[in-house]
Design a protein around this motif. Structure first.
Motif: not given
Length: 447
Positions: A334-347, A382-388
């Motif tokens: 859940r934390r990972i999915i929420e982090t991705i969602s907050r970052h607004r990743c266009p996937t 901010g992709l690099a920081g997000l993936l880290d």
């Protein structure tokens, strides 16, 4: 020198490309590779840099594509490593057999499938590809070809079946197949309103299906976080087919569209356009539908019908990020999915599955738990920081990242993810002290 990259097109490098037509030519290419060594390459569908070797030699194995024999009675195929799963499906389906494991693309060679120990929608029941390999022929650094079996050579076999091509060149293999009655799938589809609903549905009913996967909307937020479309099914039996399909139940049909043109602009996929697509995709899915007949290509390989689909992301390419966390780590997922969602990743290519028991391969990715794979354009700020940050969540939960899709993992995190990494390094040093087999991935992660 030829420029080579993975399917994500993120880290191209140049190497001498050799295309051996015989096993002897493969041995000669390895012997003459020089100080930068060599690595085998199939159809180039690893997303990162696993099949690249900057300044060295890369062996294009696709010319070694003979199917040597098929035991129709027992479902065993003996084939060269350059044979694709697509070819195997086309040859084997009319005989009533199917490959035991297939990923999201059928354009993968047998050698690549073994080296990456690929998994599919049936991992919770069938494990990964290596479990179905009865033997393989491996060209070693000393120039010798050894026939390896799980029983007779467990150490080198399981280091090779997941070893990313670093123990030698896989020349051929014998694979146990799956019997089927038709070339169609019987599919159940349902919508999950949020992440809790999705996980409940997967945990409660996955055991009833051979294949299971969920497309998940990673741009949905609030009460809709984790909403998904769940598709599960099995190979249709003859008695499940309509009258027309029963006339030729094993006919394999794989439609193809024109390829994606070159020069697609990077801004085509942005948060606004992908959010609109995701909403449409979710709403058009049925709330519940049972027993729909689908082509194998529709169920397993929808993107294969669109050649060169990786161009959709524009000239900058994309990163595919796939991880797995243990089954009890609902909170981490859940934390990972929420982090991705907050970052607004266009996937728009995001899939969630459950893995079954771990596999014997020393560097095999699957372990029991939840695995999420997603594509992210490299143009995302901010992709690099997000993936880290995602790596940190995965590590804290006791999970790992899939090497066949990686192009940016930091090497110091690898040992925590793969507990047999030390043994793998020791074996490589013993059987290949001069590093005749290496790759960009191996250098980057000190494999």
């Amino acid at each position: 020198m030829t420029a080579l990259s993975g399917w994500g097109r993120t880290a191209p490098t140049r190497a001498r490309l050799r295309t051996p037509a015989t096993e002897a030519q493969a041995a000669q290419a390895v012997h003459s590779a020089g100080a930068r060594g060599s690595v085998a390459r199939g159809l180039g569908r690893s997303y990162g840099d696993a099949a690249q070797n900057a300044g060295g030699t890369v062996l294009d194995m696709t010319a070694l594509s003979a199917i040597r024999s098929i035991d129709v009675q027992h479902g065993l195929v003996d084939c060269a490593a350059g044979v694709s799963l697509d070819t195997l499906m086309r040859v084997l389906m009319p005989l009533g057999w199917f490959v035991p494991v297939t990923p999201g693309t059928r354009y993968v060679t047998v050698g690549g499938a073994i080296a990456a120990d690929i998994h599919g929608k049936n991992h919770h029941l069938s494990g990964s590809f290596g479990r179905h390999v009865r033997s393989l022929d491996l060209l070693g650094a000393d120039g010798e070809v050894r026939t390896l079996t799980p029983e007779g050579d467990p150490e080198l076999f399981w280091a090779t079946a997941s070893g990313m091509g670093l123990t030698g060149v896989i020349l051929s293999a014998k694979i146990q197949l799956l019997p089927v009655q038709s070339a169609l799938m019987s599919v159940d589809t349902e919508r999950a309103v949020d992440l809790d609903d999705l996980m409940d549905r997967l945990e409660s009913a996955d055991h009833r299906y051979r294949y299971s996967v969920a497309w998940i909307d990673l741009l949905a937020r609030g009460a809709a976080t984790g909403r998904a479309v769940l598709t599960r099914g099995d190979h249709a039996t003859v008695d499940q087919l309509d009258v027309r399909s029963r006339r030729d139940p094993l006919a394999l049909r794989t439609p193809r569209l024109p390829p994606v043109p070159r020069g697609v602009p990077s801004h085509l996929l942005n948060t606004r356009t992908v959010a609109a697509f995701n909403t449409l995709w979710y709403r058009k899915a049925p709330r519940e539908r049972r027993g729909q007949l689908q082509k194998i290509s529709t169920f397993f390989h929808p993107l294969d019908g669109l050649p060169e689909w990786n161009r959709i992301y524009g000239p900058g390419g994309f990163v595919q990020y796939q991880f797995v966390v243990p089954p009890s780590e609902h909170g981490a997922l859940r934390r990972i999915i929420e982090t991705i969602s907050r970052h607004r990743c266009p996937t728009f290519l995001a899939v969630l599955k459950r893995f079954g028991p771990g596999d014997p391969g020393w560097l095999s990715f699957p372990m029991p738990g939840w695995t999420l794979a997603l594509d992210i354009p490299t143009t995302l700020p901010g992709l690099a920081g997000l993936l880290d940050r995602l790596d940190e969540h995965v590590l804290a939960a006791g999970g790992r990242i899939y090497l066949a899709k990686d192009s940016r993992l930091r090497p110091h995190t690898l040992a925590e993810m793969y507990p047999r990494l030390g043994e793998f390094r020791e074996l490589r040093a013993r059987i290949d002290p001069d590093r005749r087999f290496t790759s960009d991935l191996a250098r980057r992660l000190d494999l």
